[in-house]
Design a protein around this motif. Structure first.
Motif, PDB file in Angstrom:
ATOM      1  N   ARG A  57       0.829  -1.198   0.000  1.00 22.13           N
ATOM      2  CA  ARG A  57       0.000   0.000   0.000  1.00 22.13           C
ATOM      3  C   ARG A  57       0.865   1.251   0.000  1.00 22.13           C
ATOM      4  N   ALA A  58       1.907   1.257   0.834  1.00 24.46           N
ATOM      5  CA  ALA A  58       2.811   2.412   0.900  1.00 24.46           C
ATOM      6  C   ALA A  58       3.491   2.651  -0.450  1.00 24.46           C
ATOM      7  N   GLN A  59       3.865   1.574  -1.112  1.00 28.74           N
ATOM      8  CA  GLN A  59       4.479   1.700  -2.440  1.00 28.74           C
ATOM      9  C   GLN A  59       3.507   2.318  -3.436  1.00 28.74           C
ATOM     10  N   LEU A  60       2.256   1.876  -3.403  1.00 28.21           N
ATOM     11  CA  LEU A  60       1.252   2.414  -4.322  1.00 28.21           C
ATOM     12  C   LEU A  60       0.988   3.887  -4.044  1.00 28.21           C
ATOM     13  N   VAL A  61       0.988   4.266  -2.774  1.00 36.28           N
ATOM     14  CA  VAL A  61       0.772   5.673  -2.418  1.00 36.28           C
ATOM     15  C   VAL A  61       1.904   6.538  -2.963  1.00 36.28           C
ATOM     16  N   ARG A  62       3.133   6.055  -2.858  1.00 38.12           N
ATOM     17  CA  ARG A  62       4.273   6.812  -3.408  1.00 38.12           C
ATOM     18  C   ARG A  62       4.139   6.961  -4.919  1.00 38.12           C
ATOM     19  N   GLN A  63       3.711   5.903  -5.597  1.00 38.48           N
ATOM     20  CA  GLN A  63       3.543   5.973  -7.049  1.00 38.48           C
ATOM     21  C   GLN A  63       2.412   6.936  -7.432  1.00 38.48           C
ATOM     22  N   LYS A  64       1.358   6.930  -6.632  1.00 35.52           N
ATOM     23  CA  LYS A  64       0.257   7.863  -6.891  1.00 35.52           C
ATOM     24  C   LYS A  64       0.723   9.309  -6.724  1.00 35.52           C
ATOM     25  N   THR A  65       1.527   9.548  -5.699  1.00 44.71           N
ATOM     26  CA  THR A  65       2.056  10.897  -5.469  1.00 44.71           C
ATOM     27  C   THR A  65       2.946  11.335  -6.631  1.00 44.71           C
ATOM     28  N   THR A  66       3.708  10.396  -7.189  1.00 44.73           N
ATOM     29  CA  THR A  66       4.549  10.706  -8.349  1.00 44.73           C
ATOM     30  C   THR A  66       3.706  11.182  -9.527  1.00 44.73           C
ATOM     31  N   GLN A  67       2.586  10.512  -9.759  1.00 46.80           N
ATOM     32  CA  GLN A  67       1.706  10.919 -10.863  1.00 46.80           C
ATOM     33  C   GLN A  67       1.088  12.287 -10.600  1.00 46.80           C
ATOM     34  N   LEU A  68       0.698  12.530  -9.368  1.00 51.42           N
ATOM     35  CA  LEU A  68       0.098  13.816  -8.999  1.00 51.42           C
ATOM     36  C   LEU A  68       1.089  14.961  -9.200  1.00 51.42           C
ATOM     37  N   LEU A  69       2.317  14.769  -8.750  1.00 49.82           N
ATOM     38  CA  LEU A  69       3.335  15.819  -8.900  1.00 49.82           C
ATOM     39  C   LEU A  69       3.670  16.058 -10.367  1.00 49.82           C
ATOM     40  N   SER A  70       3.626  14.994 -11.166  1.00 50.34           N
ATOM     41  CA  SER A  70       3.885  15.153 -12.591  1.00 50.34           C
ATOM     42  C   SER A  70       2.802  16.018 -13.245  1.00 50.34           C
ATOM     43  N   ILE A  71       1.551  15.822 -12.843  1.00 49.75           N
ATOM     44  CA  ILE A  71       0.449  16.639 -13.359  1.00 49.75           C
ATOM     45  C   ILE A  71       0.624  18.103 -12.949  1.00 49.75           C
ATOM     46  N   LYS A  72       0.959  18.320 -11.670  1.00 47.73           N
ATOM     47  CA  LYS A  72       1.150  19.693 -11.184  1.00 47.73           C
ATOM     48  C   LYS A  72       2.279  20.390 -11.943  1.00 47.73           C
ATOM     49  N   GLN A  96      -5.731   7.519 -11.110  1.00 49.61           N
ATOM     50  CA  GLN A  96      -7.048   7.016 -10.749  1.00 49.61           C
ATOM     51  C   GLN A  96      -7.015   5.509 -10.493  1.00 49.61           C
ATOM     52  N   ALA A  97      -6.272   4.772 -11.338  1.00 51.17           N
ATOM     53  CA  ALA A  97      -6.165   3.324 -11.150  1.00 51.17           C
ATOM     54  C   ALA A  97      -5.464   2.993  -9.833  1.00 51.17           C
ATOM     55  N   LEU A  98      -4.416   3.750  -9.516  1.00 47.50           N
ATOM     56  CA  LEU A  98      -3.700   3.530  -8.258  1.00 47.50           C
ATOM     57  C   LEU A  98      -4.594   3.829  -7.059  1.00 47.50           C
ATOM     58  N   ALA A  99      -5.402   4.880  -7.155  1.00 44.56           N
ATOM     59  CA  ALA A  99      -6.308   5.232  -6.060  1.00 44.56           C
ATOM     60  C   ALA A  99      -7.297   4.101  -5.778  1.00 44.56           C
ATOM     61  N   GLN A 100      -7.797   3.459  -6.832  1.00 50.66           N
ATOM     62  CA  GLN A 100      -8.723   2.338  -6.663  1.00 50.66           C
ATOM     63  C   GLN A 100      -8.041   1.162  -5.969  1.00 50.66           C
ATOM     64  N   GLN A 101      -6.820   0.865  -6.368  1.00 52.61           N
ATOM     65  CA  GLN A 101      -6.091  -0.254  -5.760  1.00 52.61           C
ATOM     66  C   GLN A 101      -5.731   0.043  -4.302  1.00 52.61           C
ATOM     67  N   ILE A 102      -5.364   1.278  -4.027  1.00 53.76           N
ATOM     68  CA  ILE A 102      -5.045   1.664  -2.643  1.00 53.76           C
ATOM     69  C   ILE A 102      -6.274   1.493  -1.755  1.00 53.76           C
ATOM     70  N   GLN A 103      -7.426   1.916  -2.265  1.00 52.99           N
ATOM     71  CA  GLN A 103      -8.668   1.785  -1.505  1.00 52.99           C
ATOM     72  C   GLN A 103      -8.994   0.316  -1.230  1.00 52.99           C
ATOM     73  N   ALA A 104      -8.787  -0.552  -2.213  1.00 56.89           N
ATOM     74  CA  ALA A 104      -9.072  -1.977  -2.040  1.00 56.89           C
ATOM     75  C   ALA A 104      -8.119  -2.610  -1.023  1.00 56.89           C
ATOM     76  N   VAL A 105      -6.842  -2.246  -1.094  1.00 55.82           N
ATOM     77  CA  VAL A 105      -5.855  -2.796  -0.157  1.00 55.82           C
ATOM     78  C   VAL A 105      -6.141  -2.315   1.262  1.00 55.82           C
ATOM     79  N   GLU A 106      -6.452  -1.038   1.416  1.00 51.26           N
ATOM     80  CA  GLU A 106      -6.754  -0.489   2.737  1.00 51.26           C
ATOM     81  C   GLU A 106      -7.972  -1.174   3.349  1.00 51.26           C
TER      82      GLU A 106
END
Length: 338
Positions: free
Chosen positions: A129-144, A189-199
């Protein structure tokens, strides 16, 4: 006659050495990483084998689990603490495996903790889960960054997280820029769904756990931090003292002194990085939610840097969590910070 086994584990093979009480090599061979092959060799000496030492590499799970399932006593070697004579002219896999068996025989082998198989899988799921959160943050920062470069505006993170596909498509960007942004947004968005399922699965299994509920009584600790601390700590009795636990959580300093002078420092990163992150996050939230902890932090800030003061709060929380888990009591902020 007792026999001692040392296994130098690699990604695709293992070097297995068996010695007797006189350090005489009984068996020495490189074997493929196949549990049945290794167990077949050990079966010839099973009645005489006292203990097996396995090198703690990234892929030790399968071998240790297979050996324990067969009833062998296994020691997981702390490779960072194994001392080898510096004057040796030759060192290789067979020599390393024999050295592990030798240290095992004389009871000087530095060992690590073997996390039980079933809860280990749950802990690794939390790490995923922590790994997926880091990857999601990477995508968010890339968009910003893309929006800042091309539109000259800093879009808040919470705004980007709430965008729909139509809102993304309506952004005033060139087709190539829009395609790049949509790629990041879709992955996010795909990472957010997987994070929610794992949590959801993690919380389902942990909510009945007493330790999980106890940790949530600590100021600054919610579901995610309680989950991380609970799973990364495991059996609290494996720590002989509160100091050992805080050291494992990277909450203590590392330095060497002689005659009142600093002569160097040890490995400050020795320990569990997930526990370190959890307690630092908890300290951040506790300072904002508890007045007594905030005053303690401000007193530390008056004498030290802010980062040192934050670490002091995290250290206090780590000590409190150890005693809570050991004694089975809820958090008492006055006892922890007075």
């Amino acid at each position: 006659m007792k026999l001692y086994v040392g296994i130098d584990l690699h990604s695709n093979n293992s070097v297995l050495v068996i010695i007797d009480k006189n350090d005489k090599v009984i068996y020495s061979k490189r074997l493929p990483n196949d549990a049945q092959v290794i167990l077949g060799v050990l079966a010839m000496y099973k009645e005489q084998i006292d203990t097996i030492a396995v090198e703690s590499t990234f892929n030790w799970y399968w071998l240790v689990d297979a050996l324990q399932a067969e009833g062998y006593e296994v020691r997981l070697v702390n490779t960072a603490a194994v001392v080898v004579y510096d004057g040796l002219k030759y060192s290789g896999d067979f020599a390393d495996a024999r050295h592990l068996a030798h240290l095992l025989r004389i009871d000087l082998l530095p060992c690590g903790y073997i996390y039980p198989k079933e809860p280990r899988a749950l802990r690794d799921l939390a790490r995923k889960r922590a790994q997926l959160v880091r990857q999601k943050t990477t995508q968010l920062l890339s968009i910003k960054n893309l929006l800042m470069r091309n539109l000259g505006r800093d879009t808040p993170s919470y705004t980007i997280k709430t965008w729909t596909a139509e809102q993304v498509a309506a952004l005033p960007l060139l087709p190539e820029q829009l395609l790049a942004l949509q790629a990041n947004w879709t992955v996010m968005q795909a990472l957010a769904q997987q994070i929610q399922a794992v949590e959801a699965e993690l919380l389902r299994q942990l909510k009945p756990c007493k330790d999980f509920q106890l940790l949530k009584t600590v100021s600054g600790i919610g579901d995610i931090l309680s989950m991380t601390i609970c799973l990364e700590t495991g059996d609290i009795t494996r720590f002989d003292s509160c100091g050992n636990f805080t050291s494992y959580a990277r909450m203590v300093t590392s330095k060497r002194e002689s005659n009142g002078k600093k002569k160097g420092e040890g490995n400050r990163k020795c320990g569990n990085r997930y526990l370190c992150w959890a307690f630092m996050e908890a300290a951040h939230f506790a300072i904002g939610s508890d007045e007594l902890i905030k005053r303690f932090y401000q007193r530390k800030c008056a004498k030290n840097l802010k980062v040192v003061a934050m670490k002091a709060v995290a250290h206090k929380l780590a000590r409190a969590c150890y005693n809570m888990l050991k004694d089975g009591v809820e958090f008492d902020v006055k006892r922890a910070f007075n």
